[in-house]
Design a protein around this motif. Structure first.
Motif, PDB file in Angstrom:
ATOM      1  N   ASP A 295       0.880  -1.175   0.000  1.00  0.00           N
ATOM      2  CA  ASP A 295       0.000   0.000   0.000  1.00  0.00           C
ATOM      3  C   ASP A 295       0.914   1.220   0.000  1.00  0.00           C
ATOM      4  O   ASP A 295       1.583   1.507   0.988  1.00  0.00           O
ATOM      5  CB  ASP A 295      -0.905   0.003   1.231  1.00  0.00           C
ATOM      6  CG  ASP A 295      -2.008   1.048   1.133  1.00  0.00           C
ATOM      7  OD1 ASP A 295      -1.712   2.171   0.682  1.00  0.00           O
ATOM      8  OD2 ASP A 295      -3.149   0.754   1.513  1.00  0.00           O
ATOM      9  N   ALA A 457      -2.007  -1.573  -3.617  1.00  0.00           N
ATOM     10  CA  ALA A 457      -3.282  -1.029  -3.149  1.00  0.00           C
ATOM     11  C   ALA A 457      -3.191   0.472  -2.936  1.00  0.00           C
ATOM     12  O   ALA A 457      -2.108   1.055  -2.910  1.00  0.00           O
ATOM     13  CB  ALA A 457      -3.696  -1.719  -1.849  1.00  0.00           C
ATOM     14  N   THR A 489      -8.740  -1.247  -1.148  1.00  0.00           N
ATOM     15  CA  THR A 489      -9.088  -2.510  -0.506  1.00  0.00           C
ATOM     16  C   THR A 489      -9.454  -2.311   0.963  1.00  0.00           C
ATOM     17  O   THR A 489     -10.155  -3.135   1.547  1.00  0.00           O
ATOM     18  CB  THR A 489      -7.929  -3.512  -0.613  1.00  0.00           C
ATOM     19  OG1 THR A 489      -6.729  -2.892  -0.126  1.00  0.00           O
ATOM     20  CG2 THR A 489      -7.711  -3.927  -2.065  1.00  0.00           C
TER      21      THR A 489
END
Length: 537
Positions: A295, A457, A489
């Motif tokens: 991420d 992500a 997500t």
């Protein structure tokens, strides 16, 4: 003179207030509902709090002159450095529409909500993702299918206090009133989004009976009104990490008085509920192939799944990849440069959000610009700009000088450039992430070349070009795996925890199975970081 009160009028909207003599314009906005970003916490170095000022104020100092650069005009000032000495009128920049990714890839769980009222005709839930930069809220039907009815988002209003969690932790710790203010502005923003969706869907907020919240560890501490200073000081121990259910007495949200509010579990100070929610959303913890989850944001969170072991770490990438700490950088607002292509004729082709005139460079555009400059050898592997006489004329014509450093002209109509210092910011950010990935797999004694899937992500990652990611070296060169850009997500995981008891059980089990790796204690990090600074060319 020290007791003098000065009248400040903010435009547009004509918000008027009186403030003490020598209050800065930035400090004055804190007393209103108005918002200005202050990514450097008022140090006068980020240049993001530009305002137009008329009236009695102090003269700009050398630092402010330096930051204003080409944008210097008689009435243009930095709000954080401009002191009010008498009556003034301040024109704030037009509020730009902020764009973020509201949805993401998801592996659905069976519909079996934890909160179920069979006797009620209508029951709804709210899934919330509180990010450092943005807040995303989703309205979900809980009677029949768990369908998502509406999604809404906004810039996290805490950005006016600082662009990263460390700055906000510092501000929150200064005095209890700051923690309360950081908390209150987020709750207010969430309530506005909830109200907006209720109006759109013609539902009564009293019908909302369950709220599921994901966010990084700092955001959840601030949401609960807890001073998060322990997250920034060794041994980096959170006040809480486990799943907890709270009520409206704890968080005053716009819903039924007896609504259950679920705070999803975190792993550590730097691996929050947003990451755990993201992992269950894509079923990452169940995959059998060696895989990597990243991420990318101001803090890059990284999770490896190899040989049945799940290990998570994080690395402070800084805000450059979100368009911050970049001279002409901006968030993903209307007009932000989000794509870039330099043709073999030296022509520049830009993509901007909503095809609006360019106003700045956001993260995805930044990555593509740097990648193309590398491809055309306008910058070399070390990040250094080539000299004009080292390039053909159709490329050298885009070079300029800014503040005694070379720069590349992106959009001359708006004076949008990319400077040598900007390139260095990208190198620092990408090296932090790539080094963390490399160390993580070295600790696991697993070859990076054997990884089969990389899941990227977050809002930034969703718009990235795969080849540009590889070119700048955001991930180590040895990593040849297929990339999947999976979006938000975190919100999807929070939604699953509304609609499925199984998902809620899974995220709590995942918290126990996931092993944290704290890189601040890794002696090899600095060498690895330096080794990842260069680009791949």
């Amino acid at each position: 003179m020290t007791n003098k009160l000065c009248k400040v009028t903010f435009l547009p909207g004509r918000t008027v207030l009186e403030v003490p003599y020598k209050t800065t314009i930035m400090e004055a906005t804190f007393k209103t509902d108005l918002s200005l970003e202050s990514l450097c916490n008022g140090k006068g170095i980020c240049g993001k709090c530009l305002v137009n000022v008329s009236g009695e104020v102090n003269e700009p100092n050398d630092q402010e002159h330096k930051v204003l650069g080409k944008q210097k005009r008689d009435n243009l000032r930095l709000a954080c450095k401009t002191e009010i000495l008498g009556d003034v009128e301040v024109t704030l920049p037009n509020a730009e529409k902020y764009h973020t990714v509201q949805n993401g890839q998801v592996h659905e769980y069976p519909f079996d909500p934890m909160i179920l009222y069979p006797d009620l005709e209508k029951t709804y839930g709210i899934a919330i993702d509180i990010g450092t930069t943005s807040i995303v809220v989703s309205l979900v039907e809980l009677n029949h299918t768990g369908a998502e009815l509406s999604t809404s988002s906004c810039l996290n209003p805490q950005t006016k206090f600082g662009g990263d969690v460390v700055t906000r932790i510092s501000i929150a710790h200064e005095k209890p009133e700051n923690t309360k203010e950081l908390r209150a502005c987020v709750i207010e923003a969430i309530n506005e989004l909830i109200k907006k969706m209720c109006v759109q869907q013609n539902i009564d907020a009293e019908e909302i009976r369950h709220i599921s919240i994901a966010g990084n560890t700092t955001m959840l501490h601030l949401l609960m009104g807890i001073d998060p200073i322990s997250l920034a000081q060794a041994p980096y121990t959170p006040v809480f990490v486990d799943y907890r259910e709270v009520s409206l007495e704890d968080i005053a949200l716009h819903c039924h008085p007896k609504t259950v509010i679920s705070l999803l579990p975190c792993l550590s100070a730097f691996i929050g509920a947003d990451i755990l929610a993201g992992l269950i959303a894509i079923d990452f913890h169940r995959t059998k192939e060696p895989s990597l989850f990243i991420d990318v944001g101001t803090n890059g969170e990284i999770v490896a799944n190899v040989r049945g072991k799940l290990v998570a770490t994080s690395s402070a990438a800084g805000p450059a990849l979100e368009g911050m700490n970049i001279h002409c950088g901006c968030r993903a607002v209307t007009g932000a440069v989000s794509g870039f292509h330099l043709t073999d004729k030296g022509e520049i082709r830009l993509e901007t959000i909503e095809d609006a005139p360019a106003v700045g460079i956001c993260g995805s555009g930044l990555v593509e610009i740097v990648a193309d400059l590398l491809n055309w050898k306008i910058i070399d592997a070390s990040g250094r700009f080539s000299k004009p006489d080292e390039l053909p004329e159709n490329l050298s014509c885009h070079l300029t000088e800014f503040g005694n450093q070379p720069a590349f002209i992106i959009y001359p109509e708006s004076d949008i450039i990319l400077t040598q210092k900007d390139i260095r910011q990208v190198q620092l950010a990408k090296a932090a992430i790539a080094a963390a990935v490399k160390i993580l797999f070295e600790r696991l004694e697993f070859e990076l070349s054997m990884v089969e899937h990389v899941y990227i992500a977050g809002a930034f990652g969703y718009h990235l070009d795969q080849e540009a990611v590889k070119t700048i070296g955001l991930i180590p060169a040895e990593l040849k795996a297929k990339m999947h850009f999976v979006g938000n997500t975190s919100k999807e995981g929070a939604r699953l925890c509304l609609t499925s008891k199984k998902a809620l059980e899974e995220i709590q089990k995942l918290q126990k199975d996931l092993i944290p790796l704290e890189l601040s204690y890794a002696p090899e990090f600095m060498n690895s970081f330096i080794g990842q600074m260069n680009f791949f060319v």
